[in-house]
Design a protein around this motif. Structure first.
Motif, PDB file in Angstrom:
ATOM      1  N   ALA A  99       0.830  -1.204   0.000  1.00 20.92           N
ATOM      2  CA  ALA A  99       0.000   0.000   0.000  1.00 20.92           C
ATOM      3  C   ALA A  99       0.865   1.255   0.000  1.00 20.92           C
ATOM      4  O   ALA A  99       0.611   2.215  -0.749  1.00 20.92           O
ATOM      5  CB  ALA A  99      -0.926  -0.003   1.218  1.00 20.92           C
ATOM      6  N   LEU A 100       1.896   1.277   0.833  1.00 20.67           N
ATOM      7  CA  LEU A 100       2.776   2.445   0.912  1.00 20.67           C
ATOM      8  C   LEU A 100       3.591   2.599  -0.369  1.00 20.67           C
ATOM      9  O   LEU A 100       3.815   3.711  -0.853  1.00 20.67           O
ATOM     10  CB  LEU A 100       3.697   2.321   2.121  1.00 20.67           C
ATOM     11  CG  LEU A 100       2.995   2.438   3.478  1.00 20.67           C
ATOM     12  CD1 LEU A 100       3.915   1.972   4.595  1.00 20.67           C
ATOM     13  CD2 LEU A 100       2.536   3.873   3.731  1.00 20.67           C
ATOM     14  N   ARG A 101       4.024   1.487  -0.923  1.00 22.52           N
ATOM     15  CA  ARG A 101       4.783   1.549  -2.179  1.00 22.52           C
ATOM     16  C   ARG A 101       3.917   2.118  -3.308  1.00 22.52           C
ATOM     17  O   ARG A 101       4.382   2.920  -4.116  1.00 22.52           O
ATOM     18  CB  ARG A 101       5.290   0.162  -2.555  1.00 22.52           C
ATOM     19  CG  ARG A 101       6.017   0.108  -3.886  1.00 22.52           C
ATOM     20  CD  ARG A 101       6.470  -1.301  -4.194  1.00 22.52           C
ATOM     21  NE  ARG A 101       7.749  -1.561  -3.567  1.00 22.52           N
ATOM     22  CZ  ARG A 101       8.815  -2.041  -4.222  1.00 22.52           C
ATOM     23  NH1 ARG A 101       8.727  -2.302  -5.509  1.00 22.52           N
ATOM     24  NH2 ARG A 101       9.939  -2.258  -3.599  1.00 22.52           N
ATOM     25  N   GLY A 102       2.639   1.722  -3.350  1.00 17.88           N
ATOM     26  CA  GLY A 102       1.735   2.253  -4.362  1.00 17.88           C
ATOM     27  C   GLY A 102       1.568   3.757  -4.241  1.00 17.88           C
ATOM     28  O   GLY A 102       1.549   4.483  -5.241  1.00 17.88           O
ATOM     29  N   ARG A 103       1.450   4.236  -3.007  1.00 19.89           N
ATOM     30  CA  ARG A 103       1.318   5.684  -2.806  1.00 19.89           C
ATOM     31  C   ARG A 103       2.607   6.416  -3.188  1.00 19.89           C
ATOM     32  O   ARG A 103       2.569   7.532  -3.713  1.00 19.89           O
ATOM     33  CB  ARG A 103       0.932   5.991  -1.366  1.00 19.89           C
ATOM     34  CG  ARG A 103      -0.430   5.453  -0.971  1.00 19.89           C
ATOM     35  CD  ARG A 103      -1.090   6.267   0.099  1.00 19.89           C
ATOM     36  NE  ARG A 103      -1.544   7.551  -0.411  1.00 19.89           N
ATOM     37  CZ  ARG A 103      -2.257   8.430   0.305  1.00 19.89           C
ATOM     38  NH1 ARG A 103      -2.599   8.136   1.551  1.00 19.89           N
ATOM     39  NH2 ARG A 103      -2.631   9.579  -0.215  1.00 19.89           N
ATOM     40  N   LEU A 104       3.752   5.780  -2.930  1.00 15.53           N
ATOM     41  CA  LEU A 104       5.025   6.394  -3.310  1.00 15.53           C
ATOM     42  C   LEU A 104       5.130   6.511  -4.825  1.00 15.53           C
ATOM     43  O   LEU A 104       5.541   7.559  -5.351  1.00 15.53           O
ATOM     44  CB  LEU A 104       6.187   5.558  -2.765  1.00 15.53           C
ATOM     45  CG  LEU A 104       7.592   6.014  -3.212  1.00 15.53           C
ATOM     46  CD1 LEU A 104       7.895   7.421  -2.710  1.00 15.53           C
ATOM     47  CD2 LEU A 104       8.654   5.024  -2.752  1.00 15.53           C
ATOM     48  N   MET A 105       4.757   5.473  -5.552  1.00 25.78           N
ATOM     49  CA  MET A 105       4.827   5.523  -7.010  1.00 25.78           C
ATOM     50  C   MET A 105       3.919   6.618  -7.552  1.00 25.78           C
ATOM     51  O   MET A 105       4.289   7.365  -8.471  1.00 25.78           O
ATOM     52  CB  MET A 105       4.441   4.154  -7.581  1.00 25.78           C
ATOM     53  CG  MET A 105       5.454   3.061  -7.255  1.00 25.78           C
ATOM     54  SD  MET A 105       4.825   1.382  -7.527  1.00 25.78           S
ATOM     55  CE  MET A 105       4.932   1.271  -9.290  1.00 25.78           C
TER      56      MET A 105
END
Length: 513
Positions: free
Chosen positions: A144-150
């Motif tokens: 979830a956090l990686r998706g928001r970072l991208m």
């Protein structure tokens, strides 16, 4: 009162008043992060099961009591608020955790600050032996956090290039490439930013590196759009740009292509990404073919793709409102709505609400209701739908579902890599869970009889994801609707044989001109 801060990006860290605290208790670190992430009291039984799954209940609870005591001894003061059944960080303790600061910055549109806070994957290099449930929780939170970072990095690349700060855009694009090395969209972001910054030699090196990665991992060559960037005559600033419009509290990402007497708004299904949709050859070919019929408009629903990841799941009413917002931003006066699969209901809603703006409605592989009921046997039962959704979420980040969505592409390495990358870029496991729940509860059957615009319903006979009976049912309820039954098993409109689909759309648009 001591101010505590937790770092969960990378290996977990604890600081007290800015000073690092060495907590030589792996499960103690896990406990602190888990409770901080929860923000509320958590049942003792839940924590005991999470940290000591191999023990009986009483032993687990006893170990939890000892762990709470040892953690507070190390931190030098009481930090927990406990009762007989639950544990939480004490509200009296001043506590920050970097993941919440990151999400707050994203929510506020401060993407530069957000990307500075995220210094690595959530709990990178940290795991608990024998604690599969904790590791699963950490995995989904990490995704979830990686998706928001991208999403934040993509916004920054666009914003920095638009502002002329091409060097900064290059830095952010470089992080995107690190996150997904096989994405040609991200590779083009980096190459284009370097060209705009005037560093052609660096652009050539990265183009060569991207070419090697695609060849070695997928056995394919770069796409024509990637190769065109390196042409001496190329104008990198002339590439189609994603634009934004704000509607009802969220910024919506959209693109327009081409021109013509009609606009065609394409909504592809439960996930989308306005830039990565062009990355697969079959998808690009289909969209380019539609451009011969009129101006193409694509956009990402709120919470999906490049649109803001804030607010509630994009339900039918909200999505219909967002369609209107995007059409106004694109100065669209006469539009054909193309709603595929789960996006069909939102297009139906808009066609009923705004018939004067809709020249025609095309539904592809769509359902009028998300799940089974005694008077609607064309969809999965709620329990089946939930099981499918759970499987999809558990496998998120890989090419999950491609065997059902596109059997003709299921064994194509390039298609599998593209779909997996699109899923990661479009949403996260937690984010898509809310989207799927909203669709499960959708029902627009009562609107079908109110549709007063020309309607074309397309459905492949052996669609493995949505039964053709659902398409027949929709067409039977819309006055004057044309139903076209197509050969094939693919649920994606661009997979398999595109020609019959495009021919039916071409005939339909000619009739309504």
């Amino acid at each position: 009162m001591t101010a505590f801060s937790l770092g969960a990006f990378g290996f977990p860290e604890v600081h007290a008043d800015g000073r690092p605290i060495k907590l030589a208790l792996r499960k103690g670190l896990a406990l602190l992060v888990y409770l901080a992430e929860a923000r509320v009291a958590v049942a003792r039984d839940v924590i005991a099961t999470l940290l000591w799954p191999e023990t009986d209940r009483e032993t687990g609870l006893a170990r939890l009591r000892r762990l709470l005591h040892r953690v507070e001894l190390t931190l030098g003061q009481p930090v927990f608020e406990t009762d007989r059944t639950s544990v939480r960080w004490s509200p009296a303790v001043e506590l920050t955790i970097d993941t919440h600061l990151f999400e707050s910055a994203c929510d506020g549109g401060d993407f530069e600050r957000a990307c500075a806070i995220d210094r690595g994957d959530f709990l990178a290099g940290f795991a608990l032996d024998g604690c599969a449930e904790f590791d699963d929780w950490a995995f989904f939170r990490r995704e979830a956090l990686r998706g928001r970072l991208m999403h934040a990095l993509e916004r920054l690349v666009q914003d920095k290039n638009a502002a002329g700060d091409h060097f900064a855009a290059t830095v952010h694009a470089g992080r995107l490439v690190e996150l997904d090395p096989l994405s040609e969209v991200y590779g083009r972001h980096l190459i284009r930013s370097m060209l705009l910054a005037g560093d052609r030699s660096a652009a050539e090196r990265h183009h060569a590196a991207l070419t090697r990665r695609l060849r070695d991992a997928l056995g394919v060559a770069p796409e024509a759009e990637t190769e065109a960037l390196m042409s001496p005559a190329a104008a990198p600033h002339a590439a189609p740009m994603t634009r934004y419009v704000k509607g009802a509290g969220a910024h919506l990402a959209y693109q327009t292509f081409g021109s013509g007497p009609l606009d065609i708004l394409v909504m592809p299904g439960f996930v989308s990404h306005v830039e990565r949709a062009w990355e697969h050859p079959a998808s690009r070919t289909f969209l380019a073919s539609l451009m011969k019929l009129g101006r193409l408009i694509v956009f990402d629903r709120r919470g999906i793709g490049l649109s803001d990841r804030v607010g509630s799941a994009p339900g039918i009413d909200v999505t219909a409102q967002d369609i209107g917002t995007v059409l106004r931003a694109a100065d669209s006066r006469r539009v054909v709505l193309f709603g595929a699969s789960e996006c069909g209901p939102a297009c139906i809603k808009f066609a009923v609400d705004e018939p004067r703006r809709v020249a025609g409605l095309i539904l592809f592989g769509a359902l009028a209701k998300g799940c089974w009921s005694p008077d609607y046997p064309h969809a999965l039962r709620a329990s089946q739908y939930d099981a499918w959704s759970k499987h999809l979420i558990a496998q998120w980040g890989g090419p999950v579902g491609i065997e059902a969505f596109a059997p003709s592409l299921a064994n194509d390495p390039q298609a599998r890599a593209w779909w997996a990358g699109l899923l990661r870029a479009a949403s996260s496991p937690g984010g898509i869970s809310a989207v799927l729940e909203a669709f499960r509860d959708a029902d627009v059957r009562h609107l079908l009889a109110q549709i007063a615009v020309p309607t074309l319903v397309l459905h492949r006979r052996d669609d493995k994801a949505v039964r053709i009976a659902a398409g027949r049912d929709i067409a039977s309820r819309i006055k004057g609707a044309e139903f076209v039954e197509l050969d094939g098993r693919d649920h994606w409109f661009f997979a398999g044989d595109q020609e019959p689909v495009l021919a039916a759309i071409g005939r339909f648009t000619k009739r309504i001109l």
